[in-house]
Motif scaffolding. Sequence first.
Motif, PDB file in Angstrom:
ATOM      1  N   UNK A 144       5.904  14.425   1.392  1.00 21.03           N
ATOM      2  CA  UNK A 144       7.426  14.707   1.862  1.00 21.03           C
ATOM      3  C   UNK A 144       7.677  15.834   1.870  1.00 21.03           C
ATOM      4  N   UNK A 145       6.905  17.122   0.943  1.00 17.32           N
ATOM      5  CA  UNK A 145       7.472  18.276   0.967  1.00 17.32           C
ATOM      6  C   UNK A 145       6.225  19.312   0.658  1.00 17.32           C
ATOM      7  N   UNK A 219      -3.851   7.534  -6.321  1.00 16.41           N
ATOM      8  CA  UNK A 219      -4.496   6.374  -5.965  1.00 16.41           C
ATOM      9  C   UNK A 219      -4.275   6.133  -4.172  1.00 16.41           C
ATOM     10  N   UNK A 220      -5.456   5.333  -3.741  1.00 18.06           N
ATOM     11  CA  UNK A 220      -5.328   5.268  -2.331  1.00 18.06           C
ATOM     12  C   UNK A 220      -3.942   4.200  -2.030  1.00 18.06           C
ATOM     13  N   UNK A 221      -3.266   4.954  -0.982  1.00 12.24           N
ATOM     14  CA  UNK A 221      -2.181   4.185  -0.492  1.00 12.24           C
ATOM     15  C   UNK A 221      -0.831   4.717  -1.205  1.00 12.24           C
ATOM     16  N   UNK A 222      -1.157   5.494  -2.183  1.00  9.92           N
ATOM     17  CA  UNK A 222       0.267   5.831  -2.881  1.00  9.92           C
ATOM     18  C   UNK A 222       0.923   6.752  -2.153  1.00  9.92           C
ATOM     19  N   UNK A 226      10.743   5.746  -2.031  1.00 13.80           N
ATOM     20  CA  UNK A 226      11.960   6.199  -1.008  1.00 13.80           C
ATOM     21  C   UNK A 226      11.388   7.117   0.204  1.00 13.80           C
ATOM     22  N   UNK A 227      10.070   7.414   0.308  1.00 13.83           N
ATOM     23  CA  UNK A 227       9.675   8.188   1.373  1.00 13.83           C
ATOM     24  C   UNK A 227       9.102   7.305   2.386  1.00 13.83           C
ATOM     25  N   UNK A 228       9.498   7.345   3.608  1.00  9.17           N
ATOM     26  CA  UNK A 228       9.191   6.290   4.743  1.00  9.17           C
ATOM     27  C   UNK A 228       8.052   7.269   5.566  1.00  9.17           C
ATOM     28  N   UNK A 229       6.908   7.002   5.492  1.00  6.66           N
ATOM     29  CA  UNK A 229       5.713   7.847   6.516  1.00  6.66           C
ATOM     30  C   UNK A 229       5.991   7.628   7.721  1.00  6.66           C
ATOM     31  N   UNK A 230       6.743   6.688   8.183  1.00  8.35           N
ATOM     32  CA  UNK A 230       7.103   6.687   9.673  1.00  8.35           C
ATOM     33  C   UNK A 230       7.954   7.926  10.131  1.00  8.35           C
ATOM     34  N   UNK A 238       3.784  17.461  13.963  1.00  5.49           N
ATOM     35  CA  UNK A 238       2.993  16.959  12.693  1.00  5.49           C
ATOM     36  C   UNK A 238       2.284  15.429  13.128  1.00  5.49           C
ATOM     37  N   UNK A 239       1.284  15.452  12.718  1.00  3.02           N
ATOM     38  CA  UNK A 239       0.258  14.142  13.186  1.00  3.02           C
ATOM     39  C   UNK A 239       0.086  13.345  11.860  1.00  3.02           C
TER      40      UNK A 239
END
Length: 468
Positions: A144-145, A219-222, A226-230, A238-239
């Motif tokens: 996120x940052x 960990x994998x998938x962490x 509150x952060x939305x990867x979409x 940004x890709x």
Amino acid sequence: MAVPSFLARERTVAGPGYSRWLVPPAALAVHLCIGQVYATSVYKSALVEHFDSTLTAIGVIFSVAIVMLGLSAALFGTWVDRNGPRAAMFVSACFWVAGFLVAALGIATDQLWLVYVGYGGIGGIGLGIGYISPVSTLIKWFPDRPGLATGMAIMGFGGGALVASPLSGRLMSLYDSSYDSGDSSSVPSGDAVMMLFLTFAAVYLVFMMFGAFTVRVPPDGWKPDGWDPSTVRSKALVTTASVSANNAIRTPQFWLLWTVLFCNVTAGIGILEQAQPMIQDFFRENGESSVAAAAAGGFVGLLSIANMAGRFVWSSTSDVIGRKPIYLVYLGVGLVCYVLLATVGPSSTVLFVLFAAVIISFYGGGFATIPAYLRDLFGTYQVGAIHGRLLTAWSAAGVAGPLIVNGFLDAQGEPGNLVAADYRPALFTMVGLLAVGLVANLLVRPVAERFHEPSATPGNPEREESRA
């Protein structure tokens, strides 16, 4: 290169309740130590006198270290990504500390070549591995940052000299009672520098090992609460795709960013490399400078603060306005500041210091923002390895910057007799370089899909290892 089991990536996966804010201090512990390379001028005169050599010959030690930084970062970048930050920080500490020990042996035996091999060669490898060691981990902990995260760590590299410079002076005064660090004409003995190197070896080993055994990978998938990867997909350039290090160097984007970094760093080194004599020469009349040696030393310290602050402030700003726009600021506003430095700077010490500080803040900001720029374009997959390859631009700039400035100044006159006008050809050359970098940044576009890794999963170390 295999690593012992206690350094393996799987041993460093964070458990429940681990705070991601513990990772930047771990990275900072390493970067503050290797940032000592910016403080080599403190004992430069002592080595000249000890080896009965020249400033140029002693200056080669720093140049070798910077060249090795870029080369080792490029060569070992994939290894660092595959094995994780603990192994990388541990290996970095071993090389960095060994470099000090070998260099100390060279001073003790009057063998200058051992200082080249030790501090420059062996230590330079530690610099490169240590510099990139936390990058991909920080980006994965702070999706996120990313600018803020890499800025916090790389800020330490810029600020390393702020700690090492005064500490070096005090320690050398302790090891050589005839040396007065407050007297610019006083020069410490070679034995004092040797003891300084041994002390640094012991102190830096402790701090760097603290960083190595504190750092963790997510960990994998962490993902942060509150952060939305979409939301990443909605940002320009940004890709969410993945590009391998081998594919990245085949893209025009990589070489455009290589050019951007080379131009920005070369321009910054143009001031850093000559900072102390430059401010005195700019305000010299009839052979006398109105800027005292102590004030010139303070100017160098101020530039170190600007360098460090720029790495944090500007890289954090890039999280808000984007990576491409912030580089337009670095290069465009930096270009204007260089013109003003050359034309208006000699009229006022306040303006001179202001313009120089802004330029150096952009220099530091460029270093701290480039990992996040790479993450935006190429994804988190092998971003550390891509960053390592890009740092060859730093190696090239470390050679080109001093050559450009010193070449022009040597043609203008003798040190101690130069004035502001003698610097203008070099400064306007830097303006041209920044213009080239500005154009390169404007040409950056999203990476074509043909370079994406269809089967790679970002953040999956097994995938990274299998495809490295």
